[in-house]
Write a protein that holds these residues in place. Structure first.
Motif, PDB file in Angstrom:
ATOM      1  N   LEU A   9      10.507  -5.400  15.393  1.00 15.34           N
ATOM      2  CA  LEU A   9      10.092  -4.327  14.474  1.00 15.34           C
ATOM      3  C   LEU A   9      10.077  -4.917  13.075  1.00 15.34           C
ATOM      4  O   LEU A   9      11.061  -5.515  12.646  1.00 15.34           O
ATOM      5  N   THR A  10       8.953  -4.761  12.388  1.00 17.06           N
ATOM      6  CA  THR A  10       8.809  -5.358  11.062  1.00 17.06           C
ATOM      7  C   THR A  10       8.445  -4.298  10.020  1.00 17.06           C
ATOM      8  O   THR A  10       8.080  -3.168  10.366  1.00 17.06           O
ATOM      9  N   LEU A  11       8.485  -4.704   8.757  1.00 15.52           N
ATOM     10  CA  LEU A  11       8.027  -3.818   7.683  1.00 15.52           C
ATOM     11  C   LEU A  11       6.573  -3.418   7.898  1.00 15.52           C
ATOM     12  O   LEU A  11       6.186  -2.282   7.612  1.00 15.52           O
ATOM     13  N   ASP A  12       5.765  -4.348   8.401  1.00 19.12           N
ATOM     14  CA  ASP A  12       4.351  -4.018   8.641  1.00 19.12           C
ATOM     15  C   ASP A  12       4.220  -2.921   9.696  1.00 19.12           C
ATOM     16  O   ASP A  12       3.334  -2.063   9.611  1.00 19.12           O
ATOM     17  N   ASP A  13       5.089  -2.939  10.725  1.00 19.27           N
ATOM     18  CA  ASP A  13       5.077  -1.852  11.721  1.00 19.27           C
ATOM     19  C   ASP A  13       5.365  -0.513  11.039  1.00 19.27           C
ATOM     20  O   ASP A  13       4.721   0.501  11.324  1.00 19.27           O
ATOM     21  N   LEU A  14       6.360  -0.517  10.148  1.00 17.49           N
ATOM     22  CA  LEU A  14       6.727   0.737   9.476  1.00 17.49           C
ATOM     23  C   LEU A  14       5.591   1.222   8.587  1.00 17.49           C
ATOM     24  O   LEU A  14       5.310   2.422   8.508  1.00 17.49           O
ATOM     25  N   ASP A  15       4.915   0.280   7.922  1.00 19.02           N
ATOM     26  CA  ASP A  15       3.787   0.665   7.073  1.00 19.02           C
ATOM     27  C   ASP A  15       2.670   1.291   7.921  1.00 19.02           C
ATOM     28  O   ASP A  15       2.077   2.305   7.536  1.00 19.02           O
ATOM     29  N   ALA A  16       2.411   0.695   9.088  1.00 13.64           N
ATOM     30  CA  ALA A  16       1.355   1.225   9.967  1.00 13.64           C
ATOM     31  C   ALA A  16       1.705   2.639  10.426  1.00 13.64           C
ATOM     32  O   ALA A  16       0.841   3.532  10.451  1.00 13.64           O
ATOM     33  N   VAL A  17       2.963   2.872  10.762  1.00 17.08           N
ATOM     34  CA  VAL A  17       3.390   4.216  11.180  1.00 17.08           C
ATOM     35  C   VAL A  17       3.257   5.192  10.011  1.00 17.08           C
ATOM     36  O   VAL A  17       2.774   6.317  10.167  1.00 17.08           O
ATOM     37  N   ALA A  18       3.671   4.749   8.816  1.00 15.15           N
ATOM     38  CA  ALA A  18       3.617   5.623   7.642  1.00 15.15           C
ATOM     39  C   ALA A  18       2.185   6.049   7.319  1.00 15.15           C
ATOM     40  O   ALA A  18       1.948   7.151   6.821  1.00 15.15           O
ATOM     41  N   ARG A  19       1.226   5.188   7.604  1.00 14.01           N
ATOM     42  CA  ARG A  19      -0.174   5.536   7.321  1.00 14.01           C
ATOM     43  C   ARG A  19      -0.672   6.643   8.247  1.00 14.01           C
ATOM     44  O   ARG A  19      -1.591   7.381   7.894  1.00 14.01           O
ATOM     45  N   GLU A  20      -0.079   6.755   9.444  1.00 10.65           N
ATOM     46  CA  GLU A  20      -0.604   7.743  10.393  1.00 10.65           C
ATOM     47  C   GLU A  20       0.214   9.037  10.459  1.00 10.65           C
ATOM     48  O   GLU A  20      -0.294  10.063  10.903  1.00 10.65           O
ATOM     49  N   VAL A  21       1.486   8.989  10.022  1.00  9.40           N
ATOM     50  CA  VAL A  21       2.345  10.181  10.164  1.00  9.40           C
ATOM     51  C   VAL A  21       2.578  10.840   8.804  1.00  9.40           C
ATOM     52  O   VAL A  21       3.182  10.245   7.910  1.00  9.40           O
ATOM     53  N   PRO A  22       2.130  12.088   8.627  1.00 11.22           N
ATOM     54  CA  PRO A  22       2.364  12.772   7.347  1.00 11.22           C
ATOM     55  C   PRO A  22       3.783  13.338   7.272  1.00 11.22           C
ATOM     56  O   PRO A  22       4.469  13.460   8.284  1.00 11.22           O
ATOM     57  N   VAL A  23       4.196  13.702   6.059  1.00  8.76           N
ATOM     58  CA  VAL A  23       5.511  14.329   5.865  1.00  8.76           C
ATOM     59  C   VAL A  23       5.411  15.797   6.303  1.00  8.76           C
ATOM     60  O   VAL A  23       4.634  16.569   5.747  1.00  8.76           O
ATOM     61  N   LEU A  24       6.195  16.167   7.298  1.00 11.03           N
ATOM     62  CA  LEU A  24       6.149  17.539   7.839  1.00 11.03           C
ATOM     63  C   LEU A  24       7.402  18.348   7.519  1.00 11.03           C
ATOM     64  O   LEU A  24       7.382  19.575   7.587  1.00 11.03           O
ATOM     65  N   ALA A  25       8.505  17.660   7.228  1.00 10.00           N
ATOM     66  CA  ALA A  25       9.760  18.369   6.939  1.00 10.00           C
ATOM     67  C   ALA A  25       9.810  18.673   5.444  1.00 10.00           C
ATOM     68  O   ALA A  25       9.813  17.761   4.618  1.00 10.00           O
ATOM     69  N   ASN A  26       9.849  19.947   5.122  1.00 12.51           N
ATOM     70  CA  ASN A  26       9.778  20.383   3.721  1.00 12.51           C
ATOM     71  C   ASN A  26      11.185  20.348   3.101  1.00 12.51           C
ATOM     72  O   ASN A  26      11.797  21.375   2.829  1.00 12.51           O
ATOM     73  N   VAL A  64       3.497  18.415   3.923  1.00 12.61           N
ATOM     74  CA  VAL A  64       4.215  18.814   2.702  1.00 12.61           C
ATOM     75  C   VAL A  64       3.628  18.135   1.475  1.00 12.61           C
ATOM     76  O   VAL A  64       3.538  18.729   0.403  1.00 12.61           O
ATOM     77  N   THR A  65       3.251  16.863   1.613  1.00 12.07           N
ATOM     78  CA  THR A  65       2.722  16.112   0.472  1.00 12.07           C
ATOM     79  C   THR A  65       1.498  15.310   0.904  1.00 12.07           C
ATOM     80  O   THR A  65       1.292  15.057   2.087  1.00 12.07           O
ATOM     81  N   GLU A  66       0.753  14.903  -0.081  1.00 17.41           N
ATOM     82  CA  GLU A  66      -0.368  13.997   0.184  1.00 17.41           C
ATOM     83  C   GLU A  66       0.165  12.599   0.465  1.00 17.41           C
ATOM     84  O   GLU A  66      -0.335  11.884   1.321  1.00 17.41           O
ATOM     85  N   GLY A  67       1.211  12.231  -0.277  1.00 14.62           N
ATOM     86  CA  GLY A  67       1.754  10.879  -0.167  1.00 14.62           C
ATOM     87  C   GLY A  67       2.585  10.694   1.080  1.00 14.62           C
ATOM     88  O   GLY A  67       3.232  11.621   1.568  1.00 14.62           O
ATOM     89  N   ALA A  68       2.587   9.469   1.613  1.00 12.10           N
ATOM     90  CA  ALA A  68       3.387   9.138   2.784  1.00 12.10           C
ATOM     91  C   ALA A  68       4.847   8.916   2.380  1.00 12.10           C
ATOM     92  O   ALA A  68       5.174   8.779   1.203  1.00 12.10           O
ATOM     93  N   ALA A  69       5.705   8.843   3.385  1.00 13.75           N
ATOM     94  CA  ALA A  69       7.127   8.631   3.119  1.00 13.75           C
ATOM     95  C   ALA A  69       7.420   7.196   2.723  1.00 13.75           C
ATOM     96  O   ALA A  69       8.466   6.912   2.139  1.00 13.75           O
ATOM     97  N   LEU A  70       6.505   6.290   3.056  1.00  7.76           N
ATOM     98  CA  LEU A  70       6.774   4.872   2.795  1.00  7.76           C
ATOM     99  C   LEU A  70       5.453   4.130   2.644  1.00  7.76           C
ATOM    100  O   LEU A  70       4.474   4.454   3.319  1.00  7.76           O
ATOM    101  N   ALA A  71       5.442   3.170   1.765  1.00  5.69           N
ATOM    102  CA  ALA A  71       4.335   2.206   1.713  1.00  5.69           C
ATOM    103  C   ALA A  71       4.972   0.839   1.484  1.00  5.69           C
ATOM    104  O   ALA A  71       5.898   0.707   0.682  1.00  5.69           O
ATOM    105  N   VAL A  72       4.485  -0.152   2.214  1.00 12.07           N
ATOM    106  CA  VAL A  72       5.001  -1.513   2.065  1.00 12.07           C
ATOM    107  C   VAL A  72       4.013  -2.291   1.206  1.00 12.07           C
ATOM    108  O   VAL A  72       2.812  -2.354   1.518  1.00 12.07           O
ATOM    109  N   LEU A  73       4.508  -2.821   0.105  1.00 17.82           N
ATOM    110  CA  LEU A  73       3.668  -3.515  -0.874  1.00 17.82           C
ATOM    111  C   LEU A  73       3.872  -5.014  -0.752  1.00 17.82           C
ATOM    112  O   LEU A  73       4.985  -5.481  -0.492  1.00 17.82           O
ATOM    113  N   LYS A  74       2.787  -5.759  -0.960  1.00 17.19           N
ATOM    114  CA  LYS A  74       2.921  -7.220  -1.013  1.00 17.19           C
ATOM    115  C   LYS A  74       2.042  -7.741  -2.150  1.00 17.19           C
ATOM    116  O   LYS A  74       1.162  -7.040  -2.638  1.00 17.19           O
TER     117      LYS A  74
END
Ligand code: FES
Length: 574
Positions: free
Chosen positions: A292-309, A372-382
């Motif tokens: 499991l890598t940071l890139d995996d987490l970034d890929a998940v973050a791109r597809e899953v929106p924030v649902l818990a308010n 809840v928001t437009e923005g994702a919970a996480l973005a991995v920057l390089k």
């Protein structure tokens, strides 16, 4: 799976041995007033308890351990309580993150060196969840996590307050003269009204909910408020369940797969969870032998929106989340994105949890079509400022800063920051980029939650409430702001953050996942040649051990000597 017999249990190497040591083990147990029949021929259940008088989030865990014991006895087991490092987040200096690996080592060694057949892990305050579970994954005996549960909603003057999130909010108001000193003192007793972990979606609830989604707790256990009678019943059920797990030999390695980690990651993003989870999840995965890598987490973050308010991304608290249906309701909302065949400690599958779930509040636990928001919970920057990665939490940041170019104002340490941030002469504007370095795993050491750098007082007075801030530190999951965190490699090991100078231009582009220092490579190389590593403030004891072995944030900040392989078995003789 075949049911094990008593001879198969590791505790029998202590209690059933017919040699002199076996005599001593039986003798010394009877010394504590137990009759032979009360412990002989029974699975021994270790209750690893992070209760202490300095961990308010775990103040009830001594009582809950009694509930676990009651159920272990009733189920035919022998419960033993093993105190472990309590790691009360707010009390520990410089940071509990320095000691997460200590707790992981302690858990592994407690379970390894004692006659334990199965474990109930009691924790919840930020680092205790990953610490306990990292150790249990390495040991790989049957284990169930008993989460401490969130505290009740904070209330003050008719307003609902979340721990951590509103501390920062009202601290800024106090610094800006918007509330009085008396009101600030009054807030001390109103924000945290009961036992339990922070009631916002901070690191504690992020981690307990993730491990619940991964199947390591009783389903839905993480959502139950600490003060609810259901919490005591849940603890009791953990005691009953662990005895059954020992007989079934249901170990973490039988439950956890890459699919269950990805389920955990998807729930993390739907929660709008803490950026700290990016470090802890990778550490857990490495302990479990799962890629499991940071890139995996970034890929998940791109597809899953924030649902818990929930604060800090939304405006509700964990008590509301529980009443809305808790984690099972969130899993139901996410069902199409999850692997429903994933197992949990009960031997059941996620599909069964989802089938039984209901949502009672569509605003607190949103549908996929109404995030809840437009923005994702996480973005991995390089980029050239973070070659192996950095993270940001767009859902808790100002969207206007998601694409930004500004000049650096650099602080070499937390002490430097504290000394100069409110200096009226500091050359800073709302467009500046505040940079804090030497605050990473090696640099601080322990990577404290300093990444939510305060807004300079003179800018607060102008109405500025958010700025781009960059560091190799972490940020509390309860906080918010446009904070780029976990820059790797960190400055203290010579990462590019060490080369930034006042006035350099920095470019952030969250959509493109870019973080760049706009300085020619030849100039950076010149600065690199001039750079000398900071001298550690101490080179003794655990801190020296930590510095020697800790990995970078993109690798989970575990110890390199522990993040692979399984625990050594206990010696057969002596
Ligand atoms: Fe313990 Fe926040 S201080 S969970």
């Amino acid at each position: 799976m075949a049911r094990r017999s008593i001879e198969d249990l590791r505790s029998q190497r202590w209690y059933a041995a017919s040699d002199m040591r076996g005599f001593a083990h039986r003798q010394r147990t009877q010394q504590m007033g137990l009759r032979r029949g009360e412990f002989m021929g029974k699975p021994v259940i270790g209750i690893v308890n992070t209760w202490s008088d300095l961990s308010p989030c775990h103040a009830h865990l001594r009582d809950r351990a009694e509930a676990v014991k009651r159920a272990v006895w009733a189920a035919g087991g022998y419960p033993v309580e093993l105190p472990a490092l309590s790691l009360g987040e707010v009390m520990v200096k410089p940071t509990t993150m320095l000691y997460r690996n200590f707790l992981a080592m302690e858990t592994e060694e407690l379970l390894r060196s004692h006659p334990i057949d199965g474990a109930v892990l009691m924790g919840g305050c930020d680092k205790t969840t990953p610490g306990l579970i990292m150790g249990a994954l390495s040991m790989d005996i049957p284990a169930v996590f008993c989460p401490a549960g969130p505290m009740l909603n904070g209330k003050w003057k008719g307003k609902t307050l979340g721990a951590g999130t509103h501390t920062r909010h009202y601290w800024d108001k106090l610094r800006n003269g918007e509330i009085s000193e008396a009101e600030w003192i009054d807030l001390e007793s109103r924000m945290t009204r009961s036992n339990g972990t922070c009631n916002t979606m901070g690191t504690a609830s992020t981690m307990t909910t993730i491990v619940d989604a991964m199947g390591l707790t009783l389903p839905g256990a993480s959502s139950i408020p600490a003060a609810d009678a259901a919490h005591t019943r849940m603890a009791s059920e953990c005691g009953e369940r662990i005895v059954e797990m020992v007989w079934a030999d249901r170990k973490p390695s039988d439950i956890l797969t890459r699919a269950s980690f990805l389920n955990g990651a998807r729930v993390y993003m739907a929660l709008g969870g803490s950026t700290n989870a990016a470090v802890h999840l990778i550490a857990l995965a490495r302990r479990a032998g799962v890629a499991l890598t940071l890139d995996d987490l970034d890929a998940v973050a791109r597809e899953v929106p924030v649902l818990a308010n929930l604060f800090p991304s939304g405006n509700r608290l964990m008590e509301d989340f529980y009443y809305a249906g808790g984690l099972p309701a969130l899993l139901m909302r996410l069902a199409e994105m999850l692997d429903a065949q994933a197992l949990n400690v009960t031997g059941g599958r996620l599909a069964e949890v989802i089938a039984a779930a209901e949502c009672y509040d569509d605003d607190t636990i949103r549908a996929l079509s109404n995030p809840v928001t437009e923005g994702a919970a996480l973005a991995v920057l390089k980029g050239n400022l973070a070659p192996t990665g950095a993270v940001i939490k767009p859902s808790a940041a100002d969207p206007a800063l998601a694409r930004h170019r500004g000049r650096a104002v650099v602080f070499d340490s937390q002490a430097d920051l504290a000394a100069r941030i409110d200096d009226p002469a500091l050359e800073v504007t709302a467009e500046s980029v505040l940079v804090l370095r030497n605050a990473g795993p090696q640099g601080a050491p322990g990577m404290p939650e300093w990444g939510n750098l305060p807004i300079p007082k003179k800018l607060l007075a102008q109405g500025v409430r958010d700025m781009l801030r960059i560091s190799d530190a972490r940020m509390s999951g309860t906080h918010y702001g446009t904070c780029v965190l976990h820059v790797t490699p960190e400055a203290a090991v010579g990462g590019p953050l060490a080369l930034v100078r006042d006035g350099d231009e920095i470019v952030l582009d969250v959509a493109a996942r870019r973080l760049e220092l706009d300085v020619p490579e030849a100039e950076l190389e010149r600065r690199r040649m001039e750079w000398t590593p900071p001298v550690p403030a101490t080179d003794r004891g655990y801190t020296a051990l930590f510095r020697q072995h800790v990995t970078q944030a993109d690798q989970g900040c575990d110890f390199g000597i522990l993040d692979h392989g399984r625990s050594q078995p206990e010696p057969e003789i002596y």
